[in-house]
Motif scaffolding. Structure first.
Motif, mmCIF file in Angstrom:
data_model
loop_
_atom_site.group_PDB
_atom_site.id
_atom_site.type_symbol
_atom_site.label_atom_id
_atom_site.label_comp_id
_atom_site.label_asym_id
_atom_site.label_seq_id
_atom_site.Cartn_x
_atom_site.Cartn_y
_atom_site.Cartn_z
ATOM 1 N N ILE A 17 0.855 -1.196 0.000
ATOM 2 C CA ILE A 17 0.000 0.000 0.000
ATOM 3 C C ILE A 17 0.891 1.247 0.000
ATOM 4 C CG2 ILE A 17 -1.727 1.332 1.292
ATOM 5 C CD1 ILE A 17 -2.913 -1.322 2.247
ATOM 6 N N GLY A 18 1.947 1.191 0.798
ATOM 7 C CA GLY A 18 2.875 2.334 0.840
ATOM 8 C C GLY A 18 3.371 2.692 -0.550
ATOM 9 N N TYR A 19 3.698 1.675 -1.320
ATOM 10 C CA TYR A 19 4.246 1.924 -2.667
ATOM 11 C C TYR A 19 3.210 2.585 -3.578
ATOM 12 C CZ TYR A 19 7.188 1.236 -6.753
ATOM 13 O OH TYR A 19 7.968 1.456 -7.862
ATOM 14 N N GLY A 89 1.275 0.297 8.229
ATOM 15 C CA GLY A 89 2.035 -0.892 8.646
ATOM 16 C C GLY A 89 1.339 -1.603 9.787
ATOM 17 N N ALA A 90 1.150 -2.902 9.637
ATOM 18 C CA ALA A 90 0.476 -3.690 10.674
ATOM 19 C C ALA A 90 0.985 -5.113 10.596
ATOM 20 C CB ALA A 90 -1.033 -3.647 10.472
ATOM 21 N N ARG A 91 0.620 -5.882 11.596
ATOM 22 C CA ARG A 91 1.030 -7.278 11.633
ATOM 23 C C ARG A 91 -0.073 -8.098 10.995
ATOM 24 N NH1 ARG A 91 2.426 -12.072 12.297
ATOM 25 N NH2 ARG A 91 3.525 -12.906 14.111
ATOM 26 N N VAL A 130 -5.131 2.392 8.538
ATOM 27 C CA VAL A 130 -5.453 1.497 7.420
ATOM 28 C C VAL A 130 -5.155 0.045 7.819
ATOM 29 C CG1 VAL A 130 -4.841 0.896 5.035
ATOM 30 C CG2 VAL A 130 -4.980 3.303 5.715
ATOM 31 N N GLY A 131 -4.069 -0.140 8.581
ATOM 32 C CA GLY A 131 -3.619 -1.492 8.957
ATOM 33 C C GLY A 131 -4.675 -2.235 9.761
ATOM 34 N N ASN A 132 -4.918 -3.451 9.411
ATOM 35 C CA ASN A 132 -5.979 -4.252 10.043
ATOM 36 C C ASN A 132 -5.548 -4.919 11.350
ATOM 37 O OD1 ASN A 132 -8.213 -3.938 8.334
ATOM 38 N ND2 ASN A 132 -7.217 -5.209 6.779
HETATM 39 P P1 NAD Z 1 2.550 -5.186 3.447
HETATM 40 O O1 NAD Z 1 2.844 -6.392 4.265
HETATM 41 O O2 NAD Z 1 2.871 -5.151 1.994
HETATM 42 O O3 NAD Z 1 3.285 -3.936 4.105
HETATM 43 C C1 NAD Z 1 3.246 -3.669 5.463
HETATM 44 C C2 NAD Z 1 4.502 -2.892 5.800
HETATM 45 O O4 NAD Z 1 4.403 -2.468 7.159
HETATM 46 C C3 NAD Z 1 5.794 -3.717 5.696
HETATM 47 O O5 NAD Z 1 6.735 -3.020 4.892
HETATM 48 C C4 NAD Z 1 6.277 -3.817 7.141
HETATM 49 O O6 NAD Z 1 7.691 -3.824 7.239
HETATM 50 C C5 NAD Z 1 5.673 -2.553 7.732
HETATM 51 N N1 NAD Z 1 5.533 -2.559 9.188
HETATM 52 C C6 NAD Z 1 5.194 -3.592 9.997
HETATM 53 N N2 NAD Z 1 5.215 -3.196 11.278
HETATM 54 C C7 NAD Z 1 5.526 -1.884 11.281
HETATM 55 C C8 NAD Z 1 5.721 -0.921 12.306
HETATM 56 N N3 NAD Z 1 5.598 -1.246 13.591
HETATM 57 N N4 NAD Z 1 6.058 0.330 11.939
HETATM 58 C C9 NAD Z 1 6.210 0.668 10.656
HETATM 59 N N5 NAD Z 1 6.067 -0.203 9.635
HETATM 60 C C10 NAD Z 1 5.723 -1.456 9.951
HETATM 61 O O7 NAD Z 1 1.002 -4.868 3.714
HETATM 62 P P2 NAD Z 1 0.032 -3.961 2.841
HETATM 63 O O8 NAD Z 1 -0.540 -4.773 1.761
HETATM 64 O O9 NAD Z 1 0.702 -2.677 2.521
HETATM 65 O O10 NAD Z 1 -1.157 -3.743 3.902
HETATM 66 C C11 NAD Z 1 -0.948 -3.029 5.083
HETATM 67 C C12 NAD Z 1 -2.143 -3.194 6.004
HETATM 68 O O11 NAD Z 1 -3.311 -2.601 5.438
HETATM 69 C C13 NAD Z 1 -2.513 -4.640 6.315
HETATM 70 O O12 NAD Z 1 -2.857 -4.721 7.691
HETATM 71 C C14 NAD Z 1 -3.772 -4.848 5.481
HETATM 72 O O13 NAD Z 1 -4.583 -5.870 6.013
HETATM 73 C C15 NAD Z 1 -4.401 -3.499 5.614
HETATM 74 N N6 NAD Z 1 -5.461 -3.162 4.642
HETATM 75 C C16 NAD Z 1 -6.514 -2.429 5.098
HETATM 76 C C17 NAD Z 1 -7.516 -2.057 4.220
HETATM 77 C C18 NAD Z 1 -8.701 -1.232 4.686
HETATM 78 O O14 NAD Z 1 -9.623 -1.043 3.878
HETATM 79 N N7 NAD Z 1 -8.759 -0.736 5.910
HETATM 80 C C19 NAD Z 1 -7.438 -2.444 2.886
HETATM 81 C C20 NAD Z 1 -6.340 -3.176 2.449
HETATM 82 C C21 NAD Z 1 -5.345 -3.536 3.347
#
Ligand code: NAD
Ligand code: LMR
Length: 329
Positions: A17-19, A89-91, A130-132
């Protein structure tokens, strides 16, 4: 007049998502075409190198609005002076992980980030999680930031909102731009309730235009609510560009206002409206103006909607109780 740059912090900056997000922030889509930004990319140590690569690409775009990029793994640095924070960013849930494990792992991320926001962000900080699990992660961060007004912590249900509009447009043949006043209620999870009873399609009531409660109950609601899982199944990875787009929409609407005659959906701390217990972060219909939002009041909630809102709110109160039990709020 030269405007002061807005400091935007993005956590999980090296993730998918960051990208998809950073380039749109830097090109002016988050805040507006005349608002310069400083980006702060917050990652864990393992993500720093990839974040540096993304920063190199951001440099290579020569965005006129991008005034600076800082990369760090220290939340106290990442949130220093932040005006907008996108907590991405989330786990993620991994095999064999129970919901309690997931909440605990995310508590370890969102509690210290909430504290760092409390101690170091700018007074006008706006936070989007955003992180779940987004709603409950937002609650954890908000509880760790007692000096920041609670309403500045929000969770993303705009992706669900956009998905619902798209499904409704496809069903009715309407243009997306003709659909207004759609609402996502509750949690960003499979229990969420996309509500079309107050929505309008080119000025006509959407539920009356559709006139098909079986489609509503058996197709529309589950399609929207399970769309995230369907994307994971199809792509082999969770939604990224559409999630980033929704994050842009959420903050842009919060800062720049909803259009006359329309509203949006945001996960926000409940003030008790519509029988949603005060304090939980639940999605509501909101209008926004001058950087603030208000829940749309006075909507008539029919039995069909009531049962579904209650079910999603019940899940949120259970998540709240679980994180309370874990000492995270
Ligand atoms: P991803 O795994 O590609 O990227 C997550 C990034 O977060 C990784 O680069 C990781 O190193 C980093 N990270 C982990 N812990 C961190 C911390 N403590 N501090 C800073 N960075 C940290 O995941 P993604 O596809 O980019 O998704 C991110 C989150 O968004 C997930 O939890 C996903 O479920 C959630 N999401 C939410 C929605 C929504 O509608 N609310 C939609 C899509 C995805
Ligand atoms: C989505 O709605 O696309 C995501 O929240 C799905 C997920 O579990 O990451």
């Amino acid at each position: 007049m030269t405007r002061t740059p807005v400091n935007v912090t993005v956590t999980g900056a090296a993730g998918q998502i960051g990208y998809a997000l950073l380039f749109r922030i830097a090109s002016g889509h988050l805040l507006g075409p005349d608002v310069p930004v400083n980006l702060r990319l917050l990652e864990i140590p393992q993500g720093l190198k990839a974040a540096e690569g993304t920063a190199m690409e951001l440099d290579d775009c020569a965005f006129p609005l991008l005034r600076g990029i800082e990369i760090t793994d220290d939340p106290n640095v990442g949130f220093a002076g932040a005006n907008v924070a996108l907590l991405v960013g989330a786990r993620p849930r991994t095999k064999g992980m129970e919901r309690g494990d997931l909440l605990a792992a995310n508590g370890g991320i969102f509690k210290p980030q909430g504290k760092a926001i409390n101690d170091h962000a700018a007074d006008d900080i706006k936070v989007l999680v955003v992180g779940n699990p987004a709603n409950t992660n937002a609650l954890i961060a908000q509880a760790a930031a007692p000096d920041v007004p609670a309403e500045r912590f929000t969770a993303m249900t705009r992706l669900d909102h956009n998905r619902a509009i798209s499904q409704l447009a496809a069903k009715t043949g309407a243009a997306v731009s003709d659909i207004k006043k759609l609402t996502i209620w509750g949690n960003h999870s499979a229990t969420q309730y996309p509500d079309i009873f107050h929505a309008e399609i080119a000025g006509k009531n959407a539920a009356e235009v559709v006139n098909d409660e079986v489609w509503l109950a058996d197709t529309f609601i589950p399609t929207v609510a399970k769309r995230g899982a369907a994307i994971i199944e199809a792509r082999g990875a969770s939604s990224a560009a559409s999630a980033a787009n929704a994050a842009i929409d959420h903050v842009h609407t919060w800062v720049n206002g909803t259009a006359e005659g329309d509203w949006t959906s945001m996960g926000i701390p409940s003030d008790g409206s519509y029988g949603v217990p005060e304090g939980i972060i639940s999605s509501f219909p909101v209008t926004t103006k001058d950087g603030a939002y208000e829940i749309v009041q006075g909507l008539d909630i029919n039995e069909f909607s009531r049962a579904r809102i209650d079910a999603s709110v019940k899940e949120l109160t259970e998540e709240r109780d679980a994180v309370k039990e874990l000492g995270l709020i």
